[in-house]
Design a protein around this motif. Structure first.
Motif, PDB file in Angstrom:
ATOM      1  N   ILE A 162       0.881  -1.006   0.105  1.00  0.00           N
ATOM      2  CA  ILE A 162      -0.213   0.193  -0.105  1.00  0.00           C
ATOM      3  C   ILE A 162       1.058   1.361  -0.108  1.00  0.00           C
ATOM      4  O   ILE A 162       1.627   1.645   1.023  1.00  0.00           O
ATOM      5  CB  ILE A 162      -1.055  -0.094   1.290  1.00  0.00           C
ATOM      6  CG1 ILE A 162      -1.803  -1.196   1.139  1.00  0.00           C
ATOM      7  CG2 ILE A 162      -1.563   1.324   1.205  1.00  0.00           C
ATOM      8  CD1 ILE A 162      -2.661  -1.588   2.284  1.00  0.00           C
ATOM      9  N   PRO A 163       0.750   2.199  -0.992  1.00  0.00           N
ATOM     10  CA  PRO A 163       1.608   2.946  -1.101  1.00  0.00           C
ATOM     11  C   PRO A 163       1.723   4.120  -0.199  1.00  0.00           C
ATOM     12  O   PRO A 163       2.666   4.692   0.302  1.00  0.00           O
ATOM     13  CB  PRO A 163       1.398   3.797  -2.422  1.00  0.00           C
ATOM     14  CG  PRO A 163       0.047   3.191  -2.954  1.00  0.00           C
ATOM     15  CD  PRO A 163      -0.217   2.034  -2.102  1.00  0.00           C
ATOM     16  N   PHE A 169       7.512  -4.856  -4.790  1.00  0.00           N
ATOM     17  CA  PHE A 169       6.615  -3.800  -4.190  1.00  0.00           C
ATOM     18  C   PHE A 169       5.192  -4.026  -4.907  1.00  0.00           C
ATOM     19  O   PHE A 169       4.978  -4.300  -6.094  1.00  0.00           O
ATOM     20  CB  PHE A 169       6.924  -2.217  -4.471  1.00  0.00           C
ATOM     21  CG  PHE A 169       8.251  -1.927  -4.170  1.00  0.00           C
ATOM     22  CD1 PHE A 169       8.926  -2.664  -2.635  1.00  0.00           C
ATOM     23  CD2 PHE A 169       8.997  -0.997  -4.600  1.00  0.00           C
ATOM     24  CE1 PHE A 169      10.165  -2.333  -2.503  1.00  0.00           C
ATOM     25  CE2 PHE A 169      10.176  -0.837  -4.164  1.00  0.00           C
ATOM     26  CZ  PHE A 169      11.096  -1.357  -3.027  1.00  0.00           C
ATOM     27  N   GLY A 170       4.068  -3.675  -4.200  1.00  0.00           N
ATOM     28  CA  GLY A 170       2.682  -3.692  -4.536  1.00  0.00           C
ATOM     29  C   GLY A 170       2.635  -2.402  -5.402  1.00  0.00           C
ATOM     30  O   GLY A 170       1.320  -1.844  -5.952  1.00  0.00           O
ATOM     31  N   PHE A 171       3.272  -1.425  -5.769  1.00  0.00           N
ATOM     32  CA  PHE A 171       3.261  -0.223  -6.415  1.00  0.00           C
ATOM     33  C   PHE A 171       4.543   0.490  -7.098  1.00  0.00           C
ATOM     34  O   PHE A 171       5.540  -0.221  -6.843  1.00  0.00           O
ATOM     35  CB  PHE A 171       2.667   0.617  -5.530  1.00  0.00           C
ATOM     36  CG  PHE A 171       3.634   0.831  -4.233  1.00  0.00           C
ATOM     37  CD1 PHE A 171       4.747   1.856  -3.980  1.00  0.00           C
ATOM     38  CD2 PHE A 171       3.254   0.184  -3.132  1.00  0.00           C
ATOM     39  CE1 PHE A 171       5.626   1.636  -2.956  1.00  0.00           C
ATOM     40  CE2 PHE A 171       4.227   0.271  -1.851  1.00  0.00           C
ATOM     41  CZ  PHE A 171       5.282   0.941  -2.039  1.00  0.00           C
ATOM     42  N   GLU A 172       4.443   1.359  -7.746  1.00  0.00           N
ATOM     43  CA  GLU A 172       5.558   1.877  -8.332  1.00  0.00           C
ATOM     44  C   GLU A 172       6.178   3.176  -7.280  1.00  0.00           C
ATOM     45  O   GLU A 172       5.362   3.962  -6.695  1.00  0.00           O
ATOM     46  CB  GLU A 172       5.278   2.558  -9.751  1.00  0.00           C
ATOM     47  CG  GLU A 172       4.989   1.518 -10.701  1.00  0.00           C
ATOM     48  CD  GLU A 172       6.190   0.491 -10.962  1.00  0.00           C
ATOM     49  OE1 GLU A 172       7.313   1.145 -10.834  1.00  0.00           O
ATOM     50  OE2 GLU A 172       5.875  -0.700 -11.156  1.00  0.00           O
ATOM     51  N   LEU A 173       7.365   3.162  -7.375  1.00  0.00           N
ATOM     52  CA  LEU A 173       7.876   4.266  -6.285  1.00  0.00           C
ATOM     53  C   LEU A 173       7.574   5.695  -6.625  1.00  0.00           C
ATOM     54  O   LEU A 173       7.586   6.630  -5.868  1.00  0.00           O
ATOM     55  CB  LEU A 173       9.400   4.276  -6.186  1.00  0.00           C
ATOM     56  CG  LEU A 173       9.999   3.014  -5.361  1.00  0.00           C
ATOM     57  CD1 LEU A 173      11.482   3.012  -5.229  1.00  0.00           C
ATOM     58  CD2 LEU A 173       9.308   2.945  -3.990  1.00  0.00           C
ATOM     59  N   TRP A 187      16.289  -3.128  -2.001  1.00  0.00           N
ATOM     60  CA  TRP A 187      16.679  -4.528  -2.157  1.00  0.00           C
ATOM     61  C   TRP A 187      16.095  -5.468  -2.889  1.00  0.00           C
ATOM     62  O   TRP A 187      14.587  -5.167  -3.118  1.00  0.00           O
ATOM     63  CB  TRP A 187      16.885  -5.156  -0.549  1.00  0.00           C
ATOM     64  CG  TRP A 187      17.628  -4.331   0.354  1.00  0.00           C
ATOM     65  CD1 TRP A 187      17.126  -3.408   1.099  1.00  0.00           C
ATOM     66  CD2 TRP A 187      19.237  -4.037   0.345  1.00  0.00           C
ATOM     67  NE1 TRP A 187      18.224  -2.666   1.865  1.00  0.00           N
ATOM     68  CE2 TRP A 187      19.492  -3.090   1.253  1.00  0.00           C
ATOM     69  CE3 TRP A 187      20.285  -4.661  -0.345  1.00  0.00           C
ATOM     70  CZ2 TRP A 187      20.712  -2.576   1.690  1.00  0.00           C
ATOM     71  CZ3 TRP A 187      21.267  -4.228  -0.087  1.00  0.00           C
ATOM     72  CH2 TRP A 187      21.629  -3.410   0.916  1.00  0.00           C
ATOM     73  N   PRO A 188      16.522  -6.254  -4.067  1.00  0.00           N
ATOM     74  CA  PRO A 188      15.709  -7.121  -4.901  1.00  0.00           C
ATOM     75  C   PRO A 188      15.025  -8.052  -4.012  1.00  0.00           C
ATOM     76  O   PRO A 188      14.035  -8.479  -4.590  1.00  0.00           O
ATOM     77  CB  PRO A 188      16.893  -7.488  -5.696  1.00  0.00           C
ATOM     78  CG  PRO A 188      18.162  -7.337  -5.156  1.00  0.00           C
ATOM     79  CD  PRO A 188      18.083  -6.053  -4.250  1.00  0.00           C
ATOM     80  N   ARG A 200       4.219  -7.637   4.538  1.00  0.00           N
ATOM     81  CA  ARG A 200       3.182  -7.240   3.652  1.00  0.00           C
ATOM     82  C   ARG A 200       1.880  -6.970   4.474  1.00  0.00           C
ATOM     83  O   ARG A 200       1.592  -7.785   5.381  1.00  0.00           O
ATOM     84  CB  ARG A 200       2.996  -8.337   2.797  1.00  0.00           C
ATOM     85  CG  ARG A 200       4.095  -8.433   1.735  1.00  0.00           C
ATOM     86  CD  ARG A 200       3.744  -9.553   0.887  1.00  0.00           C
ATOM     87  NE  ARG A 200       2.738  -9.203  -0.033  1.00  0.00           N
ATOM     88  CZ  ARG A 200       2.354 -10.056  -0.975  1.00  0.00           C
ATOM     89  NH1 ARG A 200       2.822 -11.155  -1.263  1.00  0.00           N
ATOM     90  NH2 ARG A 200       1.331  -9.519  -1.930  1.00  0.00           N
ATOM     91  N   GLU A 201       0.958  -5.830   4.142  1.00  0.00           N
ATOM     92  CA  GLU A 201      -0.076  -5.623   4.691  1.00  0.00           C
ATOM     93  C   GLU A 201      -1.008  -6.840   4.778  1.00  0.00           C
ATOM     94  O   GLU A 201      -1.956  -6.782   5.734  1.00  0.00           O
ATOM     95  CB  GLU A 201      -0.824  -4.398   4.210  1.00  0.00           C
ATOM     96  CG  GLU A 201      -0.218  -3.187   4.484  1.00  0.00           C
ATOM     97  CD  GLU A 201       1.159  -2.745   3.324  1.00  0.00           C
ATOM     98  OE1 GLU A 201       1.499  -1.799   3.313  1.00  0.00           O
ATOM     99  OE2 GLU A 201       1.507  -3.760   2.687  1.00  0.00           O
TER     100      GLU A 201
END
Length: 163
Positions: free
Chosen positions: A16-17, A40-44, A65-66, A107-108
């Motif tokens: 969640i961003p 990630f579940g979103f883009e930075l 980190w990958p 993770r949420e």
């Protein structure tokens, strides 16, 4: 005075961003290093992430980190990782925090992966819950609660007054 303290927050596969943005803002305010472990579940560049972090991103020491293995490889030999999970054997205020500790949040939707919980079973920490209807708190609230207890125990070193 160094720009960053040595306290660390680690987010495993954040989804969640706005949570990540709020935690980034928390890290900027406390000079805490933020470690983000992919995927990630979103883009930075997500607008919700930026909105939650406001204009603080430039003040965050954010390491990406990958995967967990890459993150774990860079850890100092004496690193203490504390897994924040609802079934932890210790409350977060019962830990004797050190300034260089790592606060790890999963993770949420799924929490911290079981293999990590098994590996770090003596470093499982919980936040007390008082209602049978609630499973957990918001991820950014958890990060703030635990981080500020750790900072309190370590003397709030480096505190500044607002300008």
């Amino acid at each position: 005075m160094p720009l960053f303290q040595s306290m660390n927050i680690v987010l495993i596969n954040p989804e969640i961003p706005s949570n990540t943005g709020n935690i980034a803002r928390l890290c900027a305010a406390t000079r805490t290093t933020l470690h983000l472990i992919k995927p990630f579940g979103f883009e930075l560049d997500d607008r919700h992430l930026k909105r939650a972090a406001m204009d603080y991103w430039q003040h965050v020491d954010c390491q990406q980190w990958p995967d967990w293995a890459a993150f774990e490889q860079q850890l100092p030999p004496a690193a203490r990782l504390w897994m924040i999970e609802c079934k932890g054997s210790k409350r977060y205020d019962e830990v004797q925090w050190h300034p260089e500790d790592y606060i790890v949040l999963g993770r949420e939707t799924k929490g911290i992966p079981s293999p990590l919980l098994e590996r770090y079973q003596n470093h499982w920490v919980r936040i007390p819950m008082f209602s049978p209807f609630c499973r957990s708190l918001n991820l950014s609230n958890c990060a703030a609660l635990v981080l500020y207890e750790a900072l309190r125990q370590t003397g709030f070193s480096g505190e500044t007054t607002p300008h």
